[in-house]
Design an enzyme around this catalytic site. Structure first.
Site, short mmCIF file in Angstrom:
data_model
loop_
_atom_site.label_atom_id
_atom_site.label_comp_id
_atom_site.label_asym_id
_atom_site.label_seq_id
_atom_site.Cartn_x
_atom_site.Cartn_y
_atom_site.Cartn_z
N GLY A 181 -0.24 -6.17 -0.78
CA GLY A 181 -1.08 -6.69 0.29
C GLY A 181 -2.34 -7.37 -0.18
O GLY A 181 -3.23 -7.68 0.61
N GLY A 183 -2.47 -10.29 -1.61
CA GLY A 183 -2.40 -11.74 -1.49
C GLY A 183 -1.68 -12.43 -2.63
O GLY A 183 -1.89 -13.63 -2.84
N LYS A 184 -0.84 -11.72 -3.37
CA LYS A 184 -0.13 -12.36 -4.48
C LYS A 184 0.86 -13.41 -3.97
O LYS A 184 0.86 -14.55 -4.43
CB LYS A 184 0.63 -11.30 -5.30
CG LYS A 184 -0.29 -10.27 -5.91
CD LYS A 184 0.49 -9.25 -6.71
CE LYS A 184 1.40 -8.40 -5.86
NZ LYS A 184 0.70 -7.57 -4.88
N THR A 185 1.65 -13.00 -2.99
CA THR A 185 2.62 -13.94 -2.42
C THR A 185 1.89 -15.10 -1.77
O THR A 185 2.28 -16.27 -1.92
CB THR A 185 3.51 -13.22 -1.41
OG1 THR A 185 4.08 -12.07 -2.02
CG2 THR A 185 4.62 -14.13 -0.92
N HIS A 194 -13.04 23.46 10.78
CA HIS A 194 -12.47 22.92 9.54
C HIS A 194 -13.19 21.61 9.16
O HIS A 194 -13.67 21.45 8.04
CB HIS A 194 -10.97 22.68 9.74
CG HIS A 194 -10.27 22.11 8.56
ND1 HIS A 194 -9.43 22.84 7.77
CD2 HIS A 194 -10.29 20.86 8.02
CE1 HIS A 194 -8.96 22.09 6.80
NE2 HIS A 194 -9.47 20.86 6.93
N GLU A 195 -13.26 20.70 10.13
CA GLU A 195 -13.91 19.41 9.83
C GLU A 195 -15.39 19.60 9.55
O GLU A 195 -15.96 18.94 8.67
CB GLU A 195 -13.70 18.42 10.98
CG GLU A 195 -12.26 18.00 11.21
CD GLU A 195 -11.59 17.38 9.99
OE1 GLU A 195 -12.30 16.77 9.16
OE2 GLU A 195 -10.37 17.53 9.84
N ASP A 209 -5.35 18.68 2.29
CA ASP A 209 -6.49 18.97 1.42
C ASP A 209 -6.02 19.60 0.12
O ASP A 209 -6.44 19.21 -0.97
CB ASP A 209 -7.44 19.98 2.09
CG ASP A 209 -8.09 19.41 3.34
OD1 ASP A 209 -8.06 18.18 3.49
OD2 ASP A 209 -8.61 20.19 4.15
P1 ADP Z 1 1.26 -9.21 -1.70
O1 ADP Z 1 0.16 -9.15 -2.69
O2 ADP Z 1 1.83 -7.86 -1.43
O3 ADP Z 1 2.29 -10.24 -1.99
P2 ADP Z 1 0.76 -10.91 0.53
O4 ADP Z 1 0.38 -12.12 -0.23
O5 ADP Z 1 2.13 -10.90 1.07
O6 ADP Z 1 0.54 -9.60 -0.33
O7 ADP Z 1 -0.30 -10.68 1.68
C1 ADP Z 1 0.06 -10.31 2.95
C2 ADP Z 1 -0.88 -10.90 3.98
O8 ADP Z 1 -2.19 -10.38 3.83
C3 ADP Z 1 -1.02 -12.38 3.84
O9 ADP Z 1 -0.05 -13.05 4.54
C4 ADP Z 1 -2.41 -12.63 4.42
O10 ADP Z 1 -2.36 -12.73 5.82
C5 ADP Z 1 -3.16 -11.36 4.07
N1 ADP Z 1 -3.97 -11.53 2.87
C6 ADP Z 1 -3.84 -10.84 1.72
N2 ADP Z 1 -4.75 -11.21 0.82
C7 ADP Z 1 -5.45 -12.19 1.38
C8 ADP Z 1 -6.54 -13.02 0.94
N3 ADP Z 1 -7.08 -12.89 -0.28
N4 ADP Z 1 -7.03 -13.93 1.79
C9 ADP Z 1 -6.51 -14.07 3.02
N5 ADP Z 1 -5.49 -13.35 3.50
C10 ADP Z 1 -4.96 -12.40 2.70
ZN ZN Z 2 -9.29 19.16 5.78
MG MG Z 3 4.30 -10.03 -2.00
#
Ligand code: ADP
Ligand code: ZN
Ligand code: MG
Length: 633
Positions: free
Chosen positions: A222, A224-226, A442-443, A517
């Site tokens: 997540g 932003g690699k893809t 607890h909290e 915990d």
């Molecule tokens: P991964 O690294 O798992 O490939 P993705 O590139 O698929 O992650 O990112 C998923 C979504 O998260 C993207 O489609 C975008 O909407 C959001 N996102 C992730 N990183 C960024 C970033 N640097 N800037 C803007 N959007 C981002």
């Molecule tokens: Zn706890």
């Molecule tokens: Mg990906």
């Protein structure tokens, strides 16, 4: 990206539709059916009847076909009227002639003989039909597999072809540019450089340098690699092949390797170009690591082919392989060797500034209220990935819409954050008054201990609104630090044990509510002892394996005796933390009770409430971001 495969070399063949096979089969069967019964008016005749008709001179012709059937024509008709299945040929002729003789017919009808080679039918029956049948079964089988396993239905003849999508001038990808990728500045610089390699190779090779062949994007999910890779397709103005690691994998041996070969062949023809392999860990996993099932031969041969191809093309042939993974640790070392993926770009979780920019990108199309501050939201979301932030923005918009607002306000964002961290509020989850009291204490126990310990993250918000799986939650205010001292870890452990300790101090009995915990604390203590070398008895040893090449799940890198010591030390550490928590809470039982009562009344309390009870923390607070920890109970 849509199913928009555009593989120039296999376009023609790809149009072949498999329903044709069914249609051909149907036609063949129909033909077969009708051939067998042409001339509807044919009628089988018995010998007695035939003799009778012969003697009455009603028969004009007897034609024996293939020495098997007699086609019998009556006077005045052109078509065969009757058929007769002959037994032994001589007997038939004899009988026919004798019958006519007996009747004294002057011009007897002699049977004539004909050999009909019914090619169509014979050929069909003995050759085409079985083959058609086998092919049909094969097709059905393969299609079923394709559908069931890997989603590539109906591509039987293309099974060895790469499934890469090609983006170029004629086939523009979903429009993602660098503008849509927030933060990741270093990564972008590297990527821009690589695109420049492709476009002006002479600039670099002039001095004898070699252009990298492969670039690996590494980072948590997540981040932003893809997205970054897609933006390269949009920016680079060179053909861009996009494929996912799992697209190479199929049930059949050799398919993966052949797909790799095909992909590289296509790419070489289009050079300069970029090949992007997403989630490369699907094929790039270290080979032969698992001694039990002997590894996966098919995947290994796919990986070997990939390595061969990457070695095969010359450094300056104008093909750069871009790959992404969030599991660089499990990748085969051979992949990272110089000359293959010799560049690695780390894509990290965004920092405060990065988060702000990501909010900016995703807020572009949102109708925002005046009270929404990106700065503030970035502070509220430490540890969030880009994908989480995109999700927050979307949730906030939905939330505001549900509340029939004209614009999205700060509260919607806050609720969206809470929801993404903890799941949906379960307002109608049934919690008895007693349970609520236990949860509150607890909290409050977590809150009190963390407030009173110097190195623990001070709490900013505590709720006992059940949400998702958790019954209560505490938001901390962590410092974003790069190294953590033993004290810091230890104080955090005490605060984590604070929940159970409060139950013990107040009610004299403990509950199952501390499961998460305890899990957290156990893992933490284990890591401190075996990974970070923070235990006196084990000493400065680390049994952590960053190479991922050792399989510690099967063989431990230490002796039985050491294992016992580790167990002992982990137990000691957790127990100590628990005792310390008990100690703090017994001394501050009043404050704890006040806090718990406040929680029961208000369900949500903030750091102000803690300050009102315990006074200001003497250690000061430099940092002001928050993160959340969930507890079941
Ligand atoms: P991964 O690294 O798992 O490939 P993705 O590139 O698929 O992650 O990112 C998923 C979504 O998260 C993207 O489609 C975008 O909407 C959001 N996102 C992730 N990183 C960024 C970033 N640097 N800037 C803007 N959007 C981002
Ligand atoms: Zn706890
Ligand atoms: Mg990906």
């Amino acid at each position: 990206m849509e199913e928009n495969r555009n593989n120039p070399r296999s376009n023609g063949r790809r149009k072949f539709n498999f329903y044709w096979i069914y249609i051909i089969l149907a036609v063949v069967l129909f033909a077969f059916y009708f051939m067998g019964r042409d001339g509807e008016s044919k009628e089988e005749i018995g010998m007695g009847e035939l003799i009778e008709k012969l003697q009455k001179e009603e028969i004009s012709e007897i034609k024996v076909i293939n020495e098997k059937t007699a086609e019998i024509r009556t006077n005045g008709t052109k078509d065969t009227r009757y058929t007769y299945n002959i037994g032994p040929l001589e007997r038939f002729e004899e009988t026919v002639m004798k019958a006519q003789e007996e009747a004294g017919i002057e011009k007897p009808v002699y049977p004539t003989y004909e050999q009909h080679n019914n090619w169509g039918l014979d050929f069909l029956l003995t050759w085409i039909l079985p083959f058609a049948f086998i092919i049909a079964i094969w097709v059905i089988f393969m299609r079923g597999m394709g559908r069931g396993g890997f989603g590539g239905g109906g591509q039987i003849f293309n099974i060895g072809k790469s499934k890469a999508q090609l983006f170029d001038k004629d086939n523009v990808p979903v429009n993602v540019t660098f503008k849509d990728v927030a933060g990741l500045e270093e990564a972008k610089v590297e990527i821009i450089e690589i695109v420049d390699f492709l476009k002006n190779p002479e600039k670099y090779t002039r001095l004898g340098g070699k252009i990298p062949k492969g670039v690996l994007l590494v980072g948590p999910p997540g981040t932003g690699k893809t997205l970054l890779a897609k933006s390269v397709a949009g920016e680079a103005n060179v053909p861009f092949f996009s494929i996912s690691g799992s697209d190479f994998v199929e049930m059949f041996v050799g398919v993966g390797a052949s797909r790799v070969r095909d992909l590289f062949n296509n790419a070489k023809q289009k050079s300069p170009c970029i090949i992007f392999i997403d989630e490369i860990d699907a094929i790039g996993r270290a080979r032969g690591k698992n001694p039990i099932n002997g590894g996966n031969d098919e995947r290994e041969s796919t990986l070997n082919q990939l390595l061969t191809e990457m070695d095969g093309f010359g450094t300056n042939s104008g093909v750069i392989v871009l790959a992404a993974t969030n599991r660089a640790d499990i990748l085969d070392k051979a992949l990272m060797r110089a000359g293959r993926f010799d560049r690695q770009i780390y894509v990290e979780l965004p920092d405060l500034n990065g988060r702000k920019e990501i909010f900016e990108v995703h807020m572009r199309n949102l109708k925002l209220g005046a009270d929404v501050s990106r700065e503030f939201l970035a502070k509220q979301t430490p540890g969030f990935s880009g994908a989480d932030i995109a999700n927050v923005c979307n949730e906030a918009a939905l939330m505001a819409a549900r509340r029939s607002k004209e614009v999205i306000e700060k509260q919607d964002f806050m609720d969206a954050i809470d929801r993404i961290v903890g799941g949906l509020e379960k307002k109608n989850k049934i919690i008895t008054a007693d349970e609520k009291k236990v949860i509150a204490f607890h909290e409050a126990g977590h809150a009190t201990t963390s407030w009173l310990l110097q190195y623990a993250h001070p709490l900013v918000k505590v709720t006992i609104v059940p949400r998702g799986k958790s019954l209560g939650a505490a938001w901390y205010l962590p410092e974003e630090r790069q190294i953590t001292t033993k004290e810091q870890l230890y104080h955090e452990m005490i605060a984590t044990m604070g929940g159970r300790a409060a139950e013990q101090v107040v009610f004299g009995k403990i509950s199952t509510g501390a499961l998460s915990d305890l899990e957290k604390v156990t893992k933490q203590a284990f890591a401190m002892v075996t990974y970070y070398g923070l235990d006196e008895e084990i000493g400065n040893l680390s049994y952590y394996d960053s190479t991922g090449q050792q399989d510690y799940s099967l063989t431990k890198p230490y002796s039985e005796k050491t294992a016992e010591t580790i167990d002992k030390q982990v137990r000691k550490m957790v127990e100590q933390a628990y005792q310390e928590a008990l100690d703090i809470l017994s001394k501050n039982k009043d404050g704890l009770s006040q806090l718990a009562q406040k929680l029961i009344d208000k369900e949500v309390i903030f750091s102000d409430d803690l300050e009102a009870i315990f006074g200001k923390r003497p250690w000061g607070e430099e940092n002001n971001t928050t993160s959340q920890e969930n507890h079941e109970g």
